[in-house]
Design a protein around this motif. Structure first.
Motif, PDB file in Angstrom:
ATOM      1  N   MET A   1      24.719  41.145  22.040  1.00 49.73           N
ATOM      2  CA  MET A   1      25.549  40.447  21.077  1.00 49.73           C
ATOM      3  C   MET A   1      24.840  39.217  20.523  1.00 49.73           C
ATOM      4  O   MET A   1      25.007  38.897  19.358  1.00 49.73           O
ATOM      5  CB  MET A   1      26.870  40.054  21.732  1.00 49.73           C
ATOM      6  N   LEU A   2      24.093  38.514  21.330  1.00 46.88           N
ATOM      7  CA  LEU A   2      23.505  37.245  20.902  1.00 46.88           C
ATOM      8  C   LEU A   2      22.578  37.380  19.699  1.00 46.88           C
ATOM      9  O   LEU A   2      22.459  36.453  18.907  1.00 46.88           O
ATOM     10  CB  LEU A   2      22.759  36.586  22.062  1.00 46.88           C
ATOM     11  N   ASP A   3      21.946  38.529  19.566  1.00 46.14           N
ATOM     12  CA  ASP A   3      20.993  38.704  18.479  1.00 46.14           C
ATOM     13  C   ASP A   3      21.561  39.533  17.326  1.00 46.14           C
ATOM     14  O   ASP A   3      20.816  40.014  16.479  1.00 46.14           O
ATOM     15  CB  ASP A   3      19.710  39.339  19.016  1.00 46.14           C
ATOM     16  N   GLU A   4      22.884  39.686  17.286  1.00 43.38           N
ATOM     17  CA  GLU A   4      23.540  40.467  16.245  1.00 43.38           C
ATOM     18  C   GLU A   4      24.360  39.555  15.335  1.00 43.38           C
ATOM     19  O   GLU A   4      24.873  38.532  15.782  1.00 43.38           O
ATOM     20  CB  GLU A   4      24.466  41.510  16.869  1.00 43.38           C
ATOM     21  N   PRO A   5      24.524  39.950  14.059  1.00 36.86           N
ATOM     22  CA  PRO A   5      25.365  39.167  13.151  1.00 36.86           C
ATOM     23  C   PRO A   5      26.849  39.514  13.328  1.00 36.86           C
ATOM     24  O   PRO A   5      27.220  40.693  13.381  1.00 36.86           O
ATOM     25  CB  PRO A   5      24.863  39.580  11.763  1.00 36.86           C
ATOM     26  N   TRP A   6      27.686  38.512  13.447  1.00 31.12           N
ATOM     27  CA  TRP A   6      29.134  38.669  13.583  1.00 31.12           C
ATOM     28  C   TRP A   6      29.810  37.731  12.601  1.00 31.12           C
ATOM     29  O   TRP A   6      29.185  36.815  12.063  1.00 31.12           O
ATOM     30  CB  TRP A   6      29.579  38.332  15.006  1.00 31.12           C
ATOM     31  N   THR A   7      31.096  37.936  12.386  1.00 27.31           N
ATOM     32  CA  THR A   7      31.861  37.068  11.503  1.00 27.31           C
ATOM     33  C   THR A   7      33.319  37.050  11.938  1.00 27.31           C
ATOM     34  O   THR A   7      33.768  37.932  12.678  1.00 27.31           O
ATOM     35  CB  THR A   7      31.736  37.533  10.027  1.00 27.31           C
ATOM     36  N   LEU A   8      34.046  36.072  11.479  1.00 28.00           N
ATOM     37  CA  LEU A   8      35.479  35.998  11.716  1.00 28.00           C
ATOM     38  C   LEU A   8      36.135  37.128  10.930  1.00 28.00           C
ATOM     39  O   LEU A   8      35.796  37.373   9.773  1.00 28.00           O
ATOM     40  CB  LEU A   8      35.999  34.641  11.239  1.00 28.00           C
ATOM     41  N   SER A   9      37.065  37.825  11.551  1.00 26.94           N
ATOM     42  CA  SER A   9      37.784  38.892  10.858  1.00 26.94           C
ATOM     43  C   SER A   9      38.522  38.300   9.658  1.00 26.94           C
ATOM     44  O   SER A   9      39.093  37.214   9.755  1.00 26.94           O
ATOM     45  CB  SER A   9      38.779  39.546  11.813  1.00 26.94           C
ATOM     46  N   PRO A  10      38.555  39.007   8.529  1.00 29.97           N
ATOM     47  CA  PRO A  10      39.261  38.478   7.361  1.00 29.97           C
ATOM     48  C   PRO A  10      40.768  38.376   7.573  1.00 29.97           C
ATOM     49  O   PRO A  10      41.451  37.680   6.823  1.00 29.97           O
ATOM     50  CB  PRO A  10      38.923  39.476   6.244  1.00 29.97           C
ATOM     51  N   SER A  11      41.296  39.012   8.598  1.00 24.01           N
ATOM     52  CA  SER A  11      42.736  38.959   8.897  1.00 24.01           C
ATOM     53  C   SER A  11      43.101  37.828   9.851  1.00 24.01           C
ATOM     54  O   SER A  11      44.243  37.740  10.291  1.00 24.01           O
ATOM     55  CB  SER A  11      43.190  40.291   9.507  1.00 24.01           C
ATOM     56  N   VAL A  12      42.135  36.971  10.186  1.00 27.06           N
ATOM     57  CA  VAL A  12      42.352  35.911  11.182  1.00 27.06           C
ATOM     58  C   VAL A  12      42.371  34.547  10.517  1.00 27.06           C
ATOM     59  O   VAL A  12      41.549  34.239   9.650  1.00 27.06           O
ATOM     60  CB  VAL A  12      41.260  35.954  12.270  1.00 27.06           C
ATOM     61  N   ALA A  13      43.336  33.746  10.945  1.00 29.75           N
ATOM     62  CA  ALA A  13      43.415  32.343  10.519  1.00 29.75           C
ATOM     63  C   ALA A  13      43.199  31.466  11.749  1.00 29.75           C
ATOM     64  O   ALA A  13      43.709  31.767  12.835  1.00 29.75           O
ATOM     65  CB  ALA A  13      44.772  32.051   9.901  1.00 29.75           C
ATOM     66  N   LEU A  14      42.429  30.417  11.572  1.00 28.19           N
ATOM     67  CA  LEU A  14      42.215  29.429  12.632  1.00 28.19           C
ATOM     68  C   LEU A  14      43.017  28.185  12.299  1.00 28.19           C
ATOM     69  O   LEU A  14      42.906  27.651  11.195  1.00 28.19           O
ATOM     70  CB  LEU A  14      40.741  29.060  12.752  1.00 28.19           C
ATOM     71  N   ARG A  15      43.810  27.732  13.253  1.00 28.86           N
ATOM     72  CA  ARG A  15      44.582  26.505  13.060  1.00 28.86           C
ATOM     73  C   ARG A  15      44.051  25.458  14.027  1.00 28.86           C
ATOM     74  O   ARG A  15      44.094  25.652  15.246  1.00 28.86           O
ATOM     75  CB  ARG A  15      46.062  26.745  13.321  1.00 28.86           C
ATOM     76  N   PRO A  16      43.532  24.356  13.511  1.00 24.56           N
ATOM     77  CA  PRO A  16      43.014  23.300  14.387  1.00 24.56           C
ATOM     78  C   PRO A  16      44.114  22.755  15.304  1.00 24.56           C
ATOM     79  O   PRO A  16      45.264  22.602  14.894  1.00 24.56           O
ATOM     80  CB  PRO A  16      42.538  22.221  13.419  1.00 24.56           C
ATOM     81  N   GLU A  17      43.737  22.493  16.537  1.00 23.56           N
ATOM     82  CA  GLU A  17      44.615  21.904  17.544  1.00 23.56           C
ATOM     83  C   GLU A  17      43.813  20.868  18.311  1.00 23.56           C
ATOM     84  O   GLU A  17      42.581  20.906  18.306  1.00 23.56           O
ATOM     85  CB  GLU A  17      45.119  22.988  18.514  1.00 23.56           C
ATOM     86  N   PRO A  18      44.485  19.926  18.997  1.00 22.39           N
ATOM     87  CA  PRO A  18      43.756  18.913  19.759  1.00 22.39           C
ATOM     88  C   PRO A  18      42.803  19.507  20.808  1.00 22.39           C
ATOM     89  O   PRO A  18      41.749  18.945  21.085  1.00 22.39           O
ATOM     90  CB  PRO A  18      44.862  18.104  20.437  1.00 22.39           C
ATOM     91  N   PHE A  19      43.128  20.666  21.363  1.00 17.78           N
ATOM     92  CA  PHE A  19      42.296  21.286  22.396  1.00 17.78           C
ATOM     93  C   PHE A  19      41.199  22.170  21.810  1.00 17.78           C
ATOM     94  O   PHE A  19      40.323  22.628  22.514  1.00 17.78           O
ATOM     95  CB  PHE A  19      43.158  22.128  23.348  1.00 17.78           C
ATOM     96  N   GLY A  20      41.257  22.473  20.526  1.00 12.38           N
ATOM     97  CA  GLY A  20      40.310  23.376  19.880  1.00 12.38           C
ATOM     98  C   GLY A  20      40.943  24.025  18.671  1.00 12.38           C
ATOM     99  O   GLY A  20      41.007  23.430  17.605  1.00 12.38           O
ATOM    100  N   ALA A  21      41.482  25.249  18.858  1.00 14.53           N
ATOM    101  CA  ALA A  21      42.148  25.934  17.745  1.00 14.53           C
ATOM    102  C   ALA A  21      42.961  27.119  18.253  1.00 14.53           C
ATOM    103  O   ALA A  21      42.703  27.646  19.331  1.00 14.53           O
ATOM    104  CB  ALA A  21      41.128  26.427  16.720  1.00 14.53           C
TER     105      ALA A  21
END
Length: 90
Positions: A1-21
């Motif tokens: 996995m470390l040497d492969e290209p990945w991306t956030l799924s287009p169906s995913v939203a990240l919401r910032p939170e104090p602990f991370g997201a």
């Protein structure tokens, strides 16, 4: 996995939170807690990095922790929060 290209799924939203997201997948309705700001930075940077290792380096994750972060990313991949990328950014 470390040497492969990945991306956030287009169906995913990240919401910032104090602990991370919170990551929410609108397709499968899965919710994941990203409990480290560094992990949030890695996930956000995946789409712009040529591979996972580069995203880890850009987020300031020490080499000794790359395997642990790869395991966390594999967990996110299992629920389609992130997915393999077929196109690499220029």
């Amino acid at each position: 996995m470390l040497d492969e290209p990945w991306t956030l799924s287009p169906s995913v939203a990240l919401r910032p939170e104090p602990f991370g997201a919170l990551a929410y997948h609108f397709g499968n309705r899965k919710l994941s807690f990203l409990k480290r700001p560094e992990l949030v930075a890695v996930v956000r940077g995946l789409g712009d990095a040529p591979d996972v290792r580069s995203a880890l380096v850009a987020a300031g994750v020490p080499d000794a922790q790359h395997d642990a972060y790869a395991a966390a990313l594999e967990g996110l991949a299992a629920t389609d929060m992130i997915r393999p990328r077929t196109e690499v950014p220029a």
